[in-house]
Write a protein that holds these residues in place. Sequence first.
Motif: not given
Lengths: 224, 353
Positions: B96-100, B171-178
Amino acid sequence: MSANLIPILWESTLQTLYMVAISALLGTLGGLPLGVFLATSQRGELLSAPWVNKVLGLVVNAARSVPFIILVVAIIPFTRLVVGTSIGTNAAIVPLTLAAVPFIARLVENAIREVEAGLIEAARAMGATPMQIIRKVLIPEALPGITLGLTLAAVSLIGYSAMVGAVGGQGLGDLGIRYGYQRFMPEVMLAVVVILIVLVQLVQSLGEWIAARVDRRAARNRGH
Amino acid sequence: MTGTPPANAAIIFDKLGKSFAKAGSGQVMALQDVSLTVPTGSITGIIGRSGAGKSTLLRMVNGLERPTEGHVQVVGRDVGAARGSDLRAIRRDVGMIFQHFNLLASRTVWGNIALPLEIAGTPSGQIKARVDQLIDQVGLTAHRDRYPAEMSGGQKQRVGIARALATSPKVLLSDEATSALDPETTQTVLELLSQINRDLGLTILLITHEMAVLRDIASHMAVIEGGRIVESGPTYDVFAKPTHATTRSFLSGVTGATLPAFVAARMTTNRPDGPAQEVIRVTFAGQHATDPMLAMLATELGIAANILAGAIEEVGPHPFGNLLLSIDAPRAAEARAYLEQHGLTTEVLGYVR
């Protein structure tokens, strides 16, 4: 001030340092885990145990409400049970430690709560156990705050240690009262105060220096 | 997307619902009856406004949130039912990657990427080799001993991506990563995600509020509104034939086709009496996007169209265009029929005198 007072001042300084160091160490051993638990055991948190949290919170608040001088006297039987005597520096360490544990616990709790919730979420997403999150995320991330908290606690203990003269605890505070006040030797009182000021300055500076060394939150602290 | 055989699905949301107890007054439905299949190897994007429920939906995939109804399956395992070590095992298969970014300030780049491996109990020799390889993969070799506070947003997100890949997830989850990055950095991070998707065959599920992100990297997409999926499908199809108003409103931001203010202000829904122009939206899809349709309209039917706004761009590998035209009202129906015959989509927006 006559030269024969110097050894007494030196001895009292060592006694104060001994009492503060041991009670700060024992207080940290008790206060750190207690603080971590208080910070992580509310409903829905890592170690969710809301009732235990509430009870411990009440105990901590109660312990912190008792004025230190009353605590010293009130627990004399307990002190005697633990160290075999209620007089002297070793006996003084018992109430000092009992006062330090809840104080340090609250300071640690505050430092842990400052850690961003996003970091805990990231660690949970990695499959970390609650203990792994505490060891690898919460404590390292809170370390600058914990260090400053322990510094504050050590400074407070220097102040408290002056009161244990009431039960024959010795140290600088005791010296100041017995020589400076009761024997009308204002120069001893002055010397004691100056030494205490220097001690507090040294402890505070050391604590801030260590906290800055472990703080990687701002680019200016780059240490290499 | 729905209807894809489950064998080909990395993530299946099955009639998912989530309600939160609201302080004082009953319950809030964050998600309702969400069914969606994320194909293996796809980059699937979920777009929605803040509060639409996309974040809650994403967090269901690694069990950070639990469904109150329905099921979530990740590579064949029911996440909602998993507890303790089973759940932690699933989480190691889902990065998982995150906005911040959520990087540890107390650890260097190297230490941050090593963290998930330490948590998984990987032997230190293997951690070293793996972290060195990951740092190289995201192009941060020169920064391995730096702390997050000394790095730019784009670099931090690269660390986040390397960290998410450490345990070789499926699986990779991206939470508003950009969302916290500037446009240029956004592009480089999106390119890195695309590259990882291609090279590793990794399924990526991302949430965003920016249609441009979906246009640039998502093969499949879904639109979420008020806790429900209102539209989903291959990104190109949704761009070409949006059916829901929310989708259209998101699209108007990226397709370059918004009416100039002076036209929009004068436009009416009903055709006025007397001479008038009809304003239409023409969507060019696939091969037709490159045909000179307006020139053909003029030569074959003798109808002149005014171009009010428009853009031709790429959605995934396909050209995609969107034009706003005004056409003399009496002949507009004829023109629309002609364009439809040639595989374009038209929509009447209104009339101006």
